[in-house]
Design an enzyme around this catalytic site. Sequence first.
Site, mmCIF file in Angstrom:
data_model
loop_
_atom_site.group_PDB
_atom_site.id
_atom_site.type_symbol
_atom_site.label_atom_id
_atom_site.label_comp_id
_atom_site.label_asym_id
_atom_site.label_seq_id
_atom_site.Cartn_x
_atom_site.Cartn_y
_atom_site.Cartn_z
ATOM 1 N N PHE B 42 -12.179 6.361 0.053
ATOM 2 C CA PHE B 42 -11.306 7.358 -0.545
ATOM 3 C C PHE B 42 -12.076 8.436 -1.257
ATOM 4 O O PHE B 42 -11.497 9.376 -1.743
ATOM 5 C CB PHE B 42 -10.366 6.672 -1.541
ATOM 6 C CG PHE B 42 -11.099 5.853 -2.562
ATOM 7 C CD1 PHE B 42 -11.505 6.419 -3.746
ATOM 8 C CD2 PHE B 42 -11.392 4.523 -2.309
ATOM 9 C CE1 PHE B 42 -12.189 5.656 -4.683
ATOM 10 C CE2 PHE B 42 -12.065 3.771 -3.237
ATOM 11 C CZ PHE B 42 -12.469 4.333 -4.431
ATOM 12 N N GLY B 43 -13.379 8.265 -1.353
ATOM 13 C CA GLY B 43 -14.134 9.282 -2.049
ATOM 14 C C GLY B 43 -14.654 8.749 -3.351
ATOM 15 O O GLY B 43 -14.962 7.571 -3.464
ATOM 16 N N ASP B 160 4.403 1.488 -3.314
ATOM 17 C CA ASP B 160 3.164 0.728 -3.277
ATOM 18 C C ASP B 160 2.971 0.014 -4.608
ATOM 19 O O ASP B 160 1.926 0.085 -5.227
ATOM 20 C CB ASP B 160 1.970 1.614 -2.961
ATOM 21 C CG ASP B 160 0.777 0.804 -2.459
ATOM 22 O OD1 ASP B 160 0.965 -0.395 -2.173
ATOM 23 O OD2 ASP B 160 -0.323 1.354 -2.366
#
Lengths: 291, 637
Positions: B42-43, B160
């Site tokens: 994701f970085g 989520d």
Amino acid sequence: MARHASLAIISNSLATSKQVLELKNRDATTSVVDANLFKTSLLTQFAGLLLHLPQEVIATSIIILQRFLVSSASIATEIDLLTTSQLIPEASLVSASAASVYLSAKQSFYPLSPRSIINVYALLTSPEASLLSFINSNATGIIHSSEPPNSRNYHVSEGAYETHRQALFDAESRILASLAFDTKVVLPHTLALTYMQALSASTVPLAERVLAHLNAALLSPQLLYLTHQPNALAVAAIYLAAREQEVALVDDEVAWWEVFDVGREGLGFLVLSMGSLNGFVEAEKVSWTGN
Amino acid sequence: MATKPTPRGYPLEHTRDGKPRFRGCVKVAEYDYICKLGEGTFGEVSKARSKKTGQVVALKKILVHNEKDGFPITALREIKLLKALRHPNVLQLVEMAVERPKDVTKKSNMFMVTPYMDHDLSGMLKNPRIQFTEPQIKCYMKQLLEGCKYLHESKILHRDMKAANLLISNKGILQIADFGLARPYDDAPPQPGKGGGEATRSYTTLVVTRWYRPPELLLQLRNYTTAVDMWGVGCVFGEMFKRRPILQGDSDLAQAQLIFTLCGSPNDQSMPGWNTLPGCEEVTDWGDRRPTIRQTFKELSPTGLSLLEALLKLDWRTRINAIDALQHPYFHTHPLPARPEDLPVMEDSHEFDKQKQREERKPPPAPAGGQVGIGPQNEYGFQDRSRPYDRQSGRGGGRPPYANGQRRPPPHGQNGDYPDHRGPRPPRNNDSYDHAYRQPRHYDDPAYDRDRRPPPQYYDEPYSRRPPPDTSLPPRPPAPEVDPPYRDRDDRPPPRRIPPGAETGRPPADRQPAPIVDTYIPAYSSADPHARPPRNVLRSAIQGQPGDPTTRRAPLPPRDDAGRPISRGDYPPRRGSGEYDDVLSYDDQVNGDPYPRRGPSSVGSYERRRTRSRSPQRERIPDREREREYYGPGPRR
């Protein structure tokens, strides 16, 4: 914002008057800035039409583009381009227009590929093939032309496409950064229809005229969508359309606009601006053709 | 200078602090880099401090993975949602920051700036030295429900909900994070006493991390409601007692089995309309099991059990909503919820990370989402982080920001003793907190201000240069043709699973005597390779062993970070080796597809059902599809 969650549904973030002033004061003669603003907005509108985007998305694009121009007024660079007096808008203005279409389409029901957008902008900025009469003096301004223009004039090679796409993405990033990612746009169109129903004046001809005014106001160099809330725009469009069609809305004595939270003064300004747009466009057209 | 409200409210030209609305992003140079917090597909997430306000923040860099699509739409959505939300129990987007590289030909980097949070719930639960008291659990639950209530009344589906997405500060404040899968909810928000209500609109069922996925999603209900988040809240609630996710299914089907083992098989009373749903992987018969939730969670108080049952209700229409859950007697009987500020400051977990990470089963990734990127624990990488080195006391210790199973000793002492900047360390004895709960105090006061403790002095500077993680993965086997049901998103070595008997505290649901054995061997495999098994065949095979329908498809191989399968030899054996893997092992799938139902004609449907990866490198579900889902089935040309 969340505390006014219900209000946020019908309100926009606005530009400050200082920002608008800064934008207009970039040049001694505001008319050049105005002309460039108008041309860029018109270019965006045309691109949206050619891309079969619904007016909702096109309007969002134009507003995002105008927000970008206003917010970068203090940063300079791009905005200096608005002061160059030439017929075809500067390349980076075109990129900004394309990126605003790309960005709003991306967030809508109707995402578009960069390729479609770049193709359409290539067509629109081609001096031979453009449909815009300030770019192509032979343009009729009619989109549904039975004779398609010669594709040689606006063909985008693979190499050019790569370059344009890079410019598109760069402009997209710049827009997002300038707006601090505030891409939420609320449009007055549905509000206007609701208001008309509330006024028991919901007829098709009137509605058409109201929507026409609202869409025309998008192109106004006075950046009405950046300085006024959707409810005010809706009320002004209804007022103007009703006056034109001589539809009696309610008793003359009643300040019905106050029901919709619009002051007399604000309404007056908007009606004047919307009403004067026609004259401005006519004058612009004359300046394009030179006669 | 603050903007003064006019009689009509705040002017919309300015923000509350008097700045123009369209003033552009701040430069990332407005922040002092402190250290790196996490890194993954994701970085990068860094910890930093604002030069202006001194606020300690997390900077999440938005990676533009896919050069084809410009700025990631998922990030745009997340930002748009977060900008519209403001609540003490929802992680706030402070602002967006931009980094313009000196080289103009390079792309500028964008950062999401959020307040820095010290822990996430999942990490705290994995740390055996952090013990939750009941008032503490109530306090977290209450905050979680407040956050949910706010999201739902703002017509947002989070989609989520899981422990790893719940961040907890050292001030005891819980915040819901990660809106990468969230979307606006088009129907009426839940009303008191009416559960989740009904939805008229369809959404994708490819949401929510599997272990927290509600039964109606597993059975492919498309017009689901805010109740999907409430199921996740229930799972988190149970997890706080069991200290591990309570329903850890290896596949969607196994997940449904676990749910129905715990909550009983669906029937017209427990889940009206269940048999009109498409079903999970074509299985629609779930036997006739009794709920075991009361035995499984006997340690809960009667009110706690009642709340858990209300949250884990199969019927999504009557599953309790956040408004009602907050009124539940559980929060209004002794011991009363603690106030966040009375909670103990958590110790760091670095003693246990390595060991825990090996033992812990990795949660399956959340399905869709996108390039915004979510780490295995949570996207902000707050998991299990130690308290920073405290200069005053000279104690504390840094730990590298989780994730790799790779750890260096902290630069400073790590004697487990931790400094408490707010006074003496609270005793570990749970009873000693009781004074805090005796009076019915509440945390409703507005003192939710951010942690402003003195700056950590670059205590774990070395970690920003730590070597790349040793993933210790075996040589790659040839990639199978099939898609994995999920893949792992971090570099940790695969988890070692422990046989149920050897594990203490395992939810009895998992220890039910009936193993999930697939005695049904698909006879159709030798027949027409494109034929699907007739449903009734399947059903008849299932009947006769109530409580244990079947997985017809072997669990698919786990994947490592790059989407390559982890070889079976190194992946731990499935729990209870008598399980279905004997019948259909995934190796079969590598060698040849024994599942003829996935013929060419069914590829499309399989594709649609596949759990989507967030990794950009792997084949991506086209954004188009996600967009269509997000905004509904638009009349695209």
